[in-house]
Design an enzyme around this catalytic site. Structure first.
Site, PDB file in Angstrom:
ATOM      1  N   LYS A   1       0.832  -1.167  -0.068  1.00  0.00           N
ATOM      2  CA  LYS A   1      -0.098   0.089  -0.103  1.00  0.00           C
ATOM      3  C   LYS A   1       0.914   1.226  -0.052  1.00  0.00           C
ATOM      4  O   LYS A   1       1.947   1.200   0.735  1.00  0.00           O
ATOM      5  CB  LYS A   1      -0.550  -0.104   1.207  1.00  0.00           C
ATOM      6  CG  LYS A   1      -1.629   1.098   1.353  1.00  0.00           C
ATOM      7  CD  LYS A   1      -2.779   0.822   2.450  1.00  0.00           C
ATOM      8  CE  LYS A   1      -3.959   1.785   2.775  1.00  0.00           C
ATOM      9  NZ  LYS A   1      -4.881   1.869   3.955  1.00  0.00           N
TER      10      LYS A   1
ATOM     11  N   SER B   1      -9.705   1.581   2.987  1.00  0.00           N
ATOM     12  CA  SER B   1      -8.795   2.132   1.950  1.00  0.00           C
ATOM     13  C   SER B   1      -7.882   1.477   1.131  1.00  0.00           C
ATOM     14  O   SER B   1      -7.125   2.160   0.298  1.00  0.00           O
ATOM     15  CB  SER B   1      -8.017   3.401   2.725  1.00  0.00           C
ATOM     16  OG  SER B   1      -7.161   2.674   3.734  1.00  0.00           O
TER      17      SER B   1
ATOM     18  N   SER C   1      -9.742  -0.984   6.844  1.00  0.00           N
ATOM     19  CA  SER C   1      -9.363  -0.710   5.529  1.00  0.00           C
ATOM     20  C   SER C   1      -8.642  -1.872   5.034  1.00  0.00           C
ATOM     21  O   SER C   1      -8.119  -1.903   3.849  1.00  0.00           O
ATOM     22  CB  SER C   1      -8.333   0.704   5.636  1.00  0.00           C
ATOM     23  OG  SER C   1      -8.864   1.716   5.593  1.00  0.00           O
TER      24      SER C   1
HETATM   25  N1  GLN Z   1     -13.174   3.643   6.333  1.00  0.00           N
HETATM   26  C1  GLN Z   1     -12.514   4.123   7.573  1.00  0.00           C
HETATM   27  C2  GLN Z   1     -12.012   5.511   7.557  1.00  0.00           C
HETATM   28  O1  GLN Z   1     -12.281   6.171   6.508  1.00  0.00           O
HETATM   29  C3  GLN Z   1     -11.325   3.312   7.827  1.00  0.00           C
HETATM   30  C4  GLN Z   1     -10.149   3.721   7.037  1.00  0.00           C
HETATM   31  C5  GLN Z   1      -8.774   2.841   7.577  1.00  0.00           C
HETATM   32  O2  GLN Z   1      -9.016   1.718   8.075  1.00  0.00           O
HETATM   33  N2  GLN Z   1      -7.693   3.299   7.119  1.00  0.00           N
HETATM   34  O3  GLN Z   1     -11.711   6.063   8.661  1.00  0.00           O
END
Ligand code: GLN
Length: 478
Positions: free
Chosen positions: A73, A148, A172
């Site tokens: 990532k 994400s 994410s």
């Molecule tokens: N969707 C969640 C957020 O926007 C999780 C994001 C993540 O785990 N990095 O905070």
């Protein structure tokens, strides 16, 4: 899959070079459509592969991940490469050092194929917040891959990589895995070093693997776990043998179910897919126990107070001075104050969601509000942690869907931040309680003539990754 590839490379049956070339070829044909990878390190990957082949030829015993191509990532510092976090702010930022996880993988001579797309600074649930375009779902390109870590999950799902690393702050790793039919694992907070991970919310972030099987997740996890002097939230647990100790088992295991998680808001087809796996677990001798966690419903509120607060503080370093984009000469004026530079750089560098969280977080942390918001949320977090800890005296794992639905259409939720935040409804509690959680493929739902994957989540107690892998491995679709 990794074990077999490893054995073949070690025995000389296949070369890492052939394998790497095969994956690069898939990237060449698929990545334009899916946009899982922001950059491919072709030459570097090929030379890493050649090195491993030389080791094999000279009779060396190679590591499990040596010569096996994967992706990172794009929020993990990779020395000499751009590490952008999918933000305009860091579009040209070249990492001067390796994140601890990257260093460990390099030491193992794995092949790093490139950097995977994400929501900007990992904020989002669809990869639509990337400054470099959305990642499309390999099962249906009109849908999101989740987020994400959407790029990481889509890359593994579409055979552009054998394995990937993602980061998980509120879901994410797991939610994109659920949408893309991969296994996604978030370790206990403190298991994997966050050094060199571009921070989103420091008391929530954790790095973990995305793979095709639970066994592969254990193998990748073995390579990245462990105490790191550079991240003092990590501790020494004598890790590293999760693959070796993997013993798939459901018989005699106690699986907790929270009734509310199967009611309101859950898509009925997703429910029936997950229920089928529960029946399978029963048929294999697992005991299903209904549990109650009255404070779990506050997880989302805790998360969306604490996380923006930590985000606002972490994003403060991106001010146009030390890192990334600097908009000092906008308008051609030379009489800019330092404040103008901050403002212009941050305005040009950050996308809407990042700005929204900075504003929310700065407000929640401001004088007079800290006690009412951040501190209160922290107290509730402690209650949730204790409640979960107690429940794990009764059950070994908690089972739920990973997401209330299958992958949604691109554009469907972009104008509704709240709907996007609700994506994390099943996943955030594990981050709030800092416990390990895994999403595994549970089945398929057919929509618009496409087969779309459904994920199932298992959560266990602190440091109990081994049991989580054992149960998940027995429960995964074979
Ligand atoms: N969707 C969640 C957020 O926007 C999780 C994001 C993540 O785990 N990095 O905070």
């Amino acid at each position: 899959m990794i074990k077999e590839l490893h054995e073949k490379i070690q025995s000389g049956e296949i070369s890492s070079l052939e394998l790497t070339k095969k994956y690069i070829k898939t990237i060449d044909t698929k990545n334009d459509g899916i946009n899982a990878l922001l950059e491919v390190y072709k030459e570097e990957a090929l030379s890493e592969a050649r090195k491993v082949d030389e080791d094999v030829r000279s009779g060396k015993k190679i590591g499990m991940l040596a010569g096996i191509p994967g992706v990172l990532k794009d929020n993990m510092c990779t020395k000499g490469h751009i590490t952008s976090s999918a933000s305009k702010m860091l579009e040209n930022y070249i990492a001067p050092y390796n994140a601890t996880v990257v260093g460990k993988l390099r030491e193992e001579n794995t092949v790093i194929l490139g950097r995977a797309n994400l929501d900007e600074f990992a904020m989002g649930a669809s990869t639509e917040n990337s400054a470099f375009g959305v990642t499309r779902n390999p099962y249906d390109e009109s849908r999101v891959a989740g987020g994400s870590s959407g790029g990481s999950a889509a890359a593994v799902a579409s055979d552009m990589a054998v394995w990937a690393l993602g980061s998980d702050t509120g879901g994410s790793i797991r939610q994109p895995s659920s949408f893309c039919g991969t296994v996604g694992f978030k370790p206990t907070y403190g298991r994997v070093s966050r050094y060199g991970l571009i921070a989103m919310a420091s008391s929530y972030d954790q790095i973990g693997p995305i793979t095709k099987t639970v066994e592969d997740a254990a193998i990748v996890f073995d390579s990245i776990v462990g105490e790191d002097k550079k991240d003092n939230t990590t501790i020494n647990k004598g890790d590293g043998n999760f693959f070796k100790n993997l013993k798939p088992q459901l018989k005699g295991k106690k699986i907790g179910i929270i009734k509310e998680m199967f009611e309101k808001g859950l898509n009925s087809e997703v429910r029936s897919v997950v229920e089928k796996r529960i029946d399978f677990a029963k048929s294999q001798g697992a005991e299903i126990i209904e549990i109650e966690l009255p404070h779990l419903k506050y997880s989302m509120s805790v998360y969306y107070l604490m996380v923006p607060s930590e985000v606002s503080s972490n994003m403060a370093r991106l001010d146009g001075m030390r890192f990334g984009l600097c908009d000092a000469i906008k308008d051609g004026s030379e009489k800019k104050t330092i404040l103008d530079i901050y403002k212009n750089s941050r305005d040009a560098g950050f996308g809407d969601e990042v700005k929204r969280r900075i504003i929310l977080g700065t407000y929640a942390l401001s004088a007079g509000y800290y006690d009412a918001f951040y501190k209160k949320a922290q107290q509730v977090r402690e209650i949730i942690k204790k409640e979960l800890d107690n429940v794990f005296n009764e059950v070994d794992v908690i089972l739920s869907p990973t997401s209330p639905h299958v992958a949604f259409k691109i554009g469907e939720k972009v104008s509704d931040p709240l709907a996007m935040y609700l994506e994390d409804v099943y996943t955030v509690s594990a981050n709030v309680a800092m416990v390990p959680a895994i999403s595994i493929p549970a089945g398929i739902v057919r929509e618009d003539k496409n087969d779309l994957p459904v994920g199932l989540q298992l959560v266990s107690r602190w440091w109990n990754e081994q049991e989580l892998f054992n149960i998940a491995s027995a429960l995964e679709l074979k």
